[in-house]
Enzyme design. Structure first.
Site, short mmCIF file in Angstrom:
data_model
loop_
_atom_site.label_atom_id
_atom_site.label_comp_id
_atom_site.label_asym_id
_atom_site.label_seq_id
_atom_site.Cartn_x
_atom_site.Cartn_y
_atom_site.Cartn_z
N CYS A 295 42.34 48.21 39.39
CA CYS A 295 42.39 49.59 38.91
C CYS A 295 41.27 50.49 39.45
O CYS A 295 41.53 51.40 40.23
CB CYS A 295 42.33 49.60 37.38
N1 LIG Z 1 45.63 44.48 35.35
C1 LIG Z 1 45.14 45.43 34.58
O1 LIG Z 1 44.19 45.20 33.86
C2 LIG Z 1 45.76 46.83 34.52
C3 LIG Z 1 45.28 47.70 33.54
C4 LIG Z 1 45.86 48.97 33.46
C5 LIG Z 1 46.87 49.33 34.34
N2 LIG Z 1 47.31 48.46 35.29
C6 LIG Z 1 48.41 48.88 36.17
O2 LIG Z 1 49.57 48.16 35.82
C7 LIG Z 1 50.37 47.92 36.98
C8 LIG Z 1 50.66 46.43 37.11
O3 LIG Z 1 49.43 45.75 37.28
P1 LIG Z 1 49.28 44.20 37.07
O4 LIG Z 1 47.82 43.95 37.03
O5 LIG Z 1 50.12 43.71 35.97
O6 LIG Z 1 49.91 43.65 38.46
P2 LIG Z 1 50.29 42.13 38.81
O7 LIG Z 1 50.22 42.03 40.28
O8 LIG Z 1 49.51 41.19 37.96
O9 LIG Z 1 51.80 42.01 38.34
C9 LIG Z 1 52.85 42.71 38.90
C10 LIG Z 1 54.10 41.86 38.85
O10 LIG Z 1 55.18 42.64 39.36
C11 LIG Z 1 56.02 41.77 40.11
N3 LIG Z 1 56.86 42.59 40.99
C12 LIG Z 1 56.53 43.19 42.16
N4 LIG Z 1 57.60 43.88 42.63
C13 LIG Z 1 58.61 43.70 41.75
C14 LIG Z 1 59.94 44.16 41.68
N5 LIG Z 1 60.46 44.94 42.62
N6 LIG Z 1 60.70 43.76 40.63
C15 LIG Z 1 60.18 42.97 39.66
N7 LIG Z 1 58.92 42.51 39.68
C16 LIG Z 1 58.14 42.88 40.70
C17 LIG Z 1 55.05 40.85 40.82
O11 LIG Z 1 55.69 39.66 41.25
C18 LIG Z 1 54.03 40.59 39.70
O12 LIG Z 1 54.40 39.48 38.91
C19 LIG Z 1 49.59 48.49 38.15
O13 LIG Z 1 50.06 49.79 38.42
C20 LIG Z 1 48.17 48.56 37.62
O14 LIG Z 1 47.43 49.57 38.26
C21 LIG Z 1 46.76 47.19 35.38
#
Ligand SMILES: NC(=O)c1ccc[n+]([C@@H]2O[C@H](COP(=O)([O-])OP(=O)(O)OC[C@H]3O[C@@H](n4cnc5c(N)ncnc54)[C@H](O)[C@@H]3O)[C@@H](O)[C@H]2O)c1
Length: 457
Positions: A295
């Site tokens: 992030c």
């Molecule tokens: N990790 C954090 O602490 C956090 C906090 C706030 C916001 N965010 C935001 O949340 C969002 C997700 O982050 P995250 O950390 O969970 O990412 P991540 O990489 O842990 O998980 C994303 C998941 O999406 C899947 N994916 C990718 N393309 C796909 C598709 N077309 N269809 C279905 N699944 C698909 C991936 O395989 C993965 O399992 C991002 O935009 C991030 O900026 C994350």
């Protein structure tokens, strides 16, 4: 209004009312797309609240593990997955199940590409994959962090290319029987922070119409205590960016002050502690070896990219980025200087890196400064090893290919220098200082320990 039109409108109001009712009595089918650090815990929360939940992911291995009742995220124990499976949680790679969902929440990644520009391909791929299965009356919510305008300018146009001619409901359309509902609601979780329960983090929701905001609010009310409705998806998108930019800029500020304090011989940690006693107008931020995670190092650049379309320079973001990106180089310089003080060159020295995840007590390596520090040290000829309770090996990632295996902590005294990069709670710092020849501490993990071996940087 004719009697027929009146009947159609009241029928639609009933149908909409019934979606709210299904949210309230937990009978709505909830689909979560992207079962990562954000999506999986969210799916478990909705399951816990009593909803039938289907998780969608393109990663077969993750879906397989979940189907076997196994977890792949450290802070989500497998027992939670098994409990959820005994309730109404399942995972699939099959997008056709989207048509059964009443609400679909998208939690896919939003990284930067090689040119450090927004890579929205995960959002566009998801939108294209769900469009054939979209049906009237469904609620679609985007949670991925992104620049203001993404929901309306990128997501909705793809969803509206559906074969049935269904449109997203907007204020101007009134209530239509063949529309679906769209909102943006940012994820605000702070990984590793157990001081605030997830349900106590207020949920900001901005719909494409006031009806979409209401529906999204009704859905999230099942798991969050407080809903904060805002007027548009763009306001909700910008809210999340403001929160992350605020952190990024303040961390850069203390990183810069730390560099000055080091020159002046002032303990920046003591300064922050003293300033934190002010009961108003000051919030502490802490210096470190550089920014990490999905992030804070990434999200601000979504806004600076978008700002350029408006002939606008986001100078605070650029300056903060410059300072934060320079921090791993500062750490490598400090290690080199510390070795020099005991008449050793960096080239050929054995360095043990303690902690490689991007922050304390989390199993997340994304954008971790430790990876840059290891690469820089190796480039200068150092022989680098690492230890981290969360990572038995460092293999190939998006920006690196280290191929290293974790070493145990039983021969710390054999390294020329031990560098504390991530201050995991599991480490016993007094023992580490006692056994090491030289300790470079980037996190103030050795506070309270008085030893000439410690170099705080
Ligand atoms: N990790 C954090 O602490 C956090 C906090 C706030 C916001 N965010 C935001 O949340 C969002 C997700 O982050 P995250 O950390 O969970 O990412 P991540 O990489 O842990 O998980 C994303 C998941 O999406 C899947 N994916 C990718 N393309 C796909 C598709 N077309 N269809 C279905 N699944 C698909 C991936 O395989 C993965 O399992 C991002 O935009 C991030 O900026 C994350």
């Amino acid at each position: 209004m004719s009697v027929i039109t009146q009947t159609i409108v009241s029928l639609e109001v009933d149908k909409l009312g019934s979606l709210e009712m299904m949210f309230a009595n937990r009978t709505a089918n909830v689909g979560i797309i992207g079962l990562g650090y954000v999506g999986l815990p969210l799916a478990l929360l909705f399951t816990e609240a009593g909803f039938p939940v289907t998780g969608f992911d393109v990663d077969f291995q993750k879906v397989d593990k979940l189907s076997r009742g196994e977890s792949y995220i450290y802070r989500v124990p497998s027992t939670e997955i098994q409990a959820a499976r005994r309730k109404k949680f399942s995972a699939t790679v099959n997008y056709s199940d989207i048509s059964r969902m009443d609400a679909v929440i998208i939690c896919v990644p939003t990284p930067l590409n090689e040119q450090r520009e927004p890579d929205l391909s995960f959002i566009t791929n998801t939108a294209e994959a769900i469009t054939p299965y979209l049906r009237a009356g469904q609620l679609v919510v985007l949670e991925s962090t992104t620049y203001p305008g993404t929901t309306e300018e990128v997501l909705v146009p793809i969803l509206e290319k559906n074969a049935h001619g269904m449109r997203a409901q907007r204020e101007s359309n009134g209530i239509e029987h063949d529309s679906f509902y769209v909102a943006f609601s940012p994820e605000r979780e702070d990984p590793g922070n157990s001081s605030v329960a997830r349900c106590d983090i207020p949920k900001v929701v901005g719909g494409l119409s006031s009806r979409a905001t209401e529906l999204a609010g009704a859905l999230y009310q099942a798991i969050f205590r407080r809903i904060v409705p805002v007027s548009t998806p763009a306001v909700a998108e910008m809210t999340k960016l403001l929160e992350n930019i605020y952190r990024c800029v303040n961390i850069a500020l203390v990183n810069e002050l730390k560099l000055l304090c080091l020159r002046m011989g002032v303990d920046v940690w003591e300064v922050i502690e003293a300033a934190s006693t002010k009961p108003f107008g000051f919030q502490p931020f802490y210096p470190g070896p550089g920014l990490g995670g999905h992030c804070i190092p990434v999200d601000p650049f979504y806004l600076s990219w978008k700002a350029k379309q408006w002939d606008f320079q986001t100078r605070f973001i650029e300056l903060a980025g410059e300072i934060n990106v320079s921090m791993p180089y500062h750490v490598v310089n400090s290690i080199s200087t510390a070795l020099n003080s005991v008449r050793k060159p960096l080239n050929g020295s054995h360095i043990l890196i303690l902690g490689v995840s991007y922050k304390k007590d989390v199993d997340d390596l994304r954008e971790s400064p430790a990876l840059t520090i290891i690469e820089l040290l190796k480039q200068q000829g150092a022989i680098v090893s690492y230890n981290d309770p969360y990572f038995p090996a460092l293999l190939k990632g998006r920006h690196y290919d280290l191929q290293m295996e974790r070493v145990p902590l039983d021969n710390i005294g054999e390294y020329d220098c031990v560098a504390i990069i991530t201050d995991h709670s599991d480490y016993e710092y007094p023992t580490i200082v006692r056994d090491a020849q030289l300790v470079v501490d980037t996190r103030n993990a050795t506070r309270g320990i008085d030893s000439p071996k410690i170099v705080r940087c």
